[in-house]
Write a protein that holds these residues in place. Structure first.
Motif, short mmCIF file in Angstrom:
data_model
loop_
_atom_site.label_atom_id
_atom_site.label_comp_id
_atom_site.label_asym_id
_atom_site.label_seq_id
_atom_site.Cartn_x
_atom_site.Cartn_y
_atom_site.Cartn_z
N LYS A 159 82.06 -38.49 46.52
CA LYS A 159 80.71 -38.02 46.18
C LYS A 159 80.18 -38.93 45.07
O LYS A 159 80.90 -39.16 44.08
N ILE A 160 78.97 -39.45 45.24
CA ILE A 160 78.36 -40.24 44.18
C ILE A 160 77.62 -39.26 43.26
O ILE A 160 76.53 -38.80 43.58
N VAL A 161 78.25 -38.94 42.15
CA VAL A 161 77.75 -37.91 41.23
C VAL A 161 76.54 -38.43 40.45
O VAL A 161 75.60 -37.69 40.16
N ASP A 162 76.57 -39.70 40.11
CA ASP A 162 75.46 -40.33 39.40
C ASP A 162 75.53 -41.83 39.68
O ASP A 162 76.61 -42.35 39.98
N GLU A 163 74.39 -42.49 39.63
CA GLU A 163 74.38 -43.94 39.87
C GLU A 163 73.13 -44.54 39.25
O GLU A 163 72.11 -43.86 39.08
N LYS A 164 73.22 -45.80 38.89
CA LYS A 164 72.02 -46.52 38.43
C LYS A 164 72.21 -48.01 38.64
O LYS A 164 73.33 -48.52 38.57
N LYS A 165 71.09 -48.67 38.94
CA LYS A 165 71.11 -50.14 39.05
C LYS A 165 70.58 -50.68 37.73
O LYS A 165 69.47 -50.32 37.31
N ILE A 166 71.37 -51.51 37.09
CA ILE A 166 71.00 -52.02 35.76
C ILE A 166 71.43 -53.49 35.64
O ILE A 166 72.21 -53.98 36.46
N GLN A 167 70.92 -54.15 34.62
CA GLN A 167 71.49 -55.45 34.23
C GLN A 167 71.88 -55.33 32.77
O GLN A 167 71.08 -54.84 31.95
N ILE A 168 73.09 -55.73 32.44
CA ILE A 168 73.57 -55.56 31.07
C ILE A 168 73.58 -56.90 30.32
O ILE A 168 73.61 -57.97 30.93
N GLU A 169 73.55 -56.80 29.00
CA GLU A 169 73.67 -57.98 28.14
C GLU A 169 75.12 -58.45 28.12
O GLU A 169 76.04 -57.65 28.31
N LYS A 170 75.32 -59.72 27.82
CA LYS A 170 76.69 -60.22 27.72
C LYS A 170 77.49 -59.45 26.67
O LYS A 170 78.68 -59.16 26.85
N SER A 171 76.82 -59.09 25.57
CA SER A 171 77.53 -58.35 24.50
C SER A 171 78.04 -57.00 25.00
O SER A 171 79.09 -56.52 24.57
N GLU A 172 77.29 -56.38 25.91
CA GLU A 172 77.75 -55.10 26.49
C GLU A 172 78.93 -55.32 27.43
O GLU A 172 79.88 -54.54 27.46
N ALA A 173 78.87 -56.41 28.20
CA ALA A 173 79.99 -56.75 29.09
C ALA A 173 81.26 -57.00 28.26
O ALA A 173 82.36 -56.61 28.64
#
Ligand code: CMP
Length: 136
Positions: A34-48
């Protein structure tokens, strides 16, 4: 005994770029996740860098963080009985050339870096990774 778990899944930039996100989501759903939650995002390198902190001493850490932040990703909370191990089995080996037939990485992975999906490797890390992306 019921052992409902949640795990974090990421559809990585190589797969989103090839418009494989819906196909990969269907695979998860067809396998009973079950996909309880989902989002399409782009993250900063610092977050990665924060997300992959466990790998900070590895030679591939810098490239890995540049890659994860290089384009849109889809992050999902997946729920199923024994979800952590079930997701790891469905993804297949980290290196797509070693992944078994029927796994997502065998089907879509391009290389060890561009291996299309990430999944939490333990229940403890699943909690940390879900919190990382869905803390609100
Ligand atoms: P992932 O499951 O997202 O976790 C860390 C990622 O590092 C892994 O998938 C691979 O895409 C990437 N990676 C690159 N080189 C290696 C390596 N030699 N061993 C393991 N993971 C690697």
């Amino acid at each position: 005994m019921s052992n409902l778990e949640q795990t974090l899944s990421i559809i990585k930039p190589d797969a989103v770029e090839r418009n494989l996100d819906n196909e990969i989501k269907e695979i998860f759903k067809n396998k009973g996740f079950k996909i309880v939650d989902e989002k399409k995002i782009q993250i900063e390198k610092s977050e990665a860098e924060k997300f992959y902190k466990v790998h900070e001493t590895k030679p591939f850490y810098n490239d890995l963080c540049s890659y994860l932040s290089s384009g849109p990703i889809v992050v999902m909370i997946l729920e199923k009985e024994n979800a952590v191990i079930a997701n790891r089995e469905l993804m297949g080996a980290t290196n797509p050339t070693e992944a078994e037939e029927g796994t997502i990485r065998k089907k879509f992975g391009i290389s060890i870096d561009k291996n299309s999906v990430h999944g939490s490797d333990s229940i403890e890390n699943a909690k940390i990774e879900i919190e990382f992306f869905f803390k609100d």
